[in-house]
Design a protein around this motif. Structure first.
Motif, short mmCIF file in Angstrom:
data_model
loop_
_atom_site.label_atom_id
_atom_site.label_comp_id
_atom_site.label_asym_id
_atom_site.label_seq_id
_atom_site.Cartn_x
_atom_site.Cartn_y
_atom_site.Cartn_z
N UNK A 57 -28.84 64.38 83.75
CA UNK A 57 -29.83 64.27 82.67
C UNK A 57 -30.99 65.24 82.92
N UNK A 58 -31.41 65.37 84.19
CA UNK A 58 -32.48 66.31 84.52
C UNK A 58 -32.07 67.74 84.16
N UNK A 59 -30.83 68.11 84.51
CA UNK A 59 -30.33 69.45 84.18
C UNK A 59 -30.28 69.65 82.67
N UNK A 60 -29.85 68.62 81.96
CA UNK A 60 -29.72 68.71 80.51
C UNK A 60 -31.08 68.91 79.85
N UNK A 61 -32.06 68.10 80.23
CA UNK A 61 -33.39 68.19 79.61
C UNK A 61 -34.08 69.49 79.98
N UNK A 62 -33.92 69.92 81.24
CA UNK A 62 -34.56 71.16 81.68
C UNK A 62 -33.84 72.41 81.19
N UNK A 172 -36.92 77.31 61.16
CA UNK A 172 -36.07 77.05 62.33
C UNK A 172 -36.54 75.83 63.09
N UNK A 173 -37.87 75.55 63.06
CA UNK A 173 -38.39 74.33 63.70
C UNK A 173 -37.81 73.10 63.01
N UNK A 174 -37.78 73.15 61.65
CA UNK A 174 -37.26 72.01 60.89
C UNK A 174 -35.78 71.78 61.20
N UNK A 175 -35.02 72.87 61.28
CA UNK A 175 -33.60 72.76 61.62
C UNK A 175 -33.44 72.13 63.00
N UNK A 176 -34.23 72.61 63.95
CA UNK A 176 -34.19 72.08 65.31
C UNK A 176 -34.53 70.59 65.33
N UNK A 177 -35.55 70.21 64.57
CA UNK A 177 -36.00 68.82 64.52
C UNK A 177 -34.90 67.92 63.97
N UNK A 178 -34.31 68.30 62.83
CA UNK A 178 -33.28 67.46 62.22
C UNK A 178 -32.04 67.37 63.10
N UNK A 179 -31.68 68.48 63.75
CA UNK A 179 -30.52 68.45 64.65
C UNK A 179 -30.78 67.53 65.84
N UNK A 180 -31.99 67.61 66.41
CA UNK A 180 -32.33 66.77 67.56
C UNK A 180 -32.37 65.29 67.18
N UNK A 181 -33.00 64.98 66.04
CA UNK A 181 -33.10 63.58 65.61
C UNK A 181 -31.71 63.02 65.31
N UNK A 182 -30.87 63.80 64.61
CA UNK A 182 -29.53 63.34 64.30
C UNK A 182 -28.71 63.07 65.55
N UNK A 183 -28.81 63.97 66.53
CA UNK A 183 -28.08 63.80 67.78
C UNK A 183 -28.60 62.60 68.55
N UNK A 184 -29.94 62.42 68.55
CA UNK A 184 -30.55 61.28 69.25
C UNK A 184 -30.05 59.96 68.68
N UNK A 186 -27.18 59.42 67.07
CA UNK A 186 -25.72 59.24 67.08
C UNK A 186 -25.06 59.41 68.43
N UNK A 187 -25.72 60.15 69.35
CA UNK A 187 -25.09 60.45 70.64
C UNK A 187 -25.98 59.93 71.76
N UNK A 188 -25.46 59.09 72.65
CA UNK A 188 -26.28 58.59 73.76
C UNK A 188 -26.59 59.70 74.76
N UNK A 189 -27.67 59.51 75.50
CA UNK A 189 -28.05 60.51 76.50
C UNK A 189 -29.06 61.49 75.96
N UNK A 190 -29.22 62.59 76.69
CA UNK A 190 -30.24 63.58 76.33
C UNK A 190 -29.66 64.81 75.64
N UNK A 191 -28.50 64.66 74.99
CA UNK A 191 -27.88 65.80 74.31
C UNK A 191 -28.72 66.31 73.16
N UNK A 192 -29.64 65.50 72.66
CA UNK A 192 -30.49 65.95 71.56
C UNK A 192 -31.36 67.14 71.95
#
Length: 212
Positions: A57-62, A172-184, A186-192
């Protein structure tokens, strides 16, 4: 540096509440220097700890530092390798954003002394006050009841305001935001973190002509 104090205290206090030894807290923050991943590591901490999960998780977030380092690479290319690696070790979201903002004011001339001054100041503030939070944890209690956890997102909102170039560039910020929120959601962990970063990069690339 002042903005680091509240959520450094929060991290230190939460770490001791999780059973992490107070002497270990500044060691963790000094060696990793990545606030988001450290909050995640503390949240995942158990006794005994799931080391492989925490490392992953540390590697993923960093992983966002890969993109941040790529942006800085043209400015650090003239430095000796050991100095460039030292500069990247002390890089955090805030020093990265402030260094680039300062370069814009200097007509795209990056000031390494300014960047290192900011980075080192933030680094020692972070390490010192996470240690203080670990010591004061029993006194502070649950820091979220004081609203100190709001300092973390507040700092990033201020950073975004400083990087604002208009609504077109911010798509591009909005795209990043929606992608991160959607992943958060639907997908467990820090993949967002990864999905948001990659979606933002792709969107910025596709919209680059329109931004210009």
């Amino acid at each position: 540096m002042i903005s680091f104090v509240p959520f450094a205290l929060v991290l230190g206090a939460q770490a001791t509440r999780k059973g992490i030894d107070g002497a270990v807290v500044p060691m963790m923050t000094a060696l990793n220097f990545g606030g988001g991943s450290e909050f995640a590591a503390v949240e995942l901490w158990t006794s005994p700890p799931h080391v492989a999960l925490i490392v992953a998780i540390t590697l993923l977030i960093n992983s966002r530092h890969i993109l941040m380092g790529a942006v800085l690479s043209p400015y650090l290319r003239t430095l000796p390798r050991h100095r460039a690696l030292s500069a990247l070790f002390f890089m955090c979201d805030e020093s990265w954003a402030m260094g680039l903002a300062d370069a814009r004011k200097r007509s795209d001339r990056f000031s390494v002394p300014y960047y290192l001054g900011v980075s080192l100041g933030l680094y020692f503030t972070w390490v010192s006050f996470t240690a203080a939070g670990a010591v004061l944890g029993p006194v502070i209690g649950d820091p979220t009841t004081l609203g100190l956890d709001m300092a973390f997102p507040a700092v990033f909102l201020v950073m975004l305001r400083g990087m604002w170039k208009g609504p077109v560039a911010a798509r591009s910020w909005a795209v990043s935001l929606f992608a991160a929120v959607g992943t958060y959601l639907m997908v467990p962990g820090a993949w967002y973190v990864v999905s948001g970063a990659l979606a933002g990069v792709v969107a910025a690339y596709l919209l680059r002509e329109r931004v210009r």
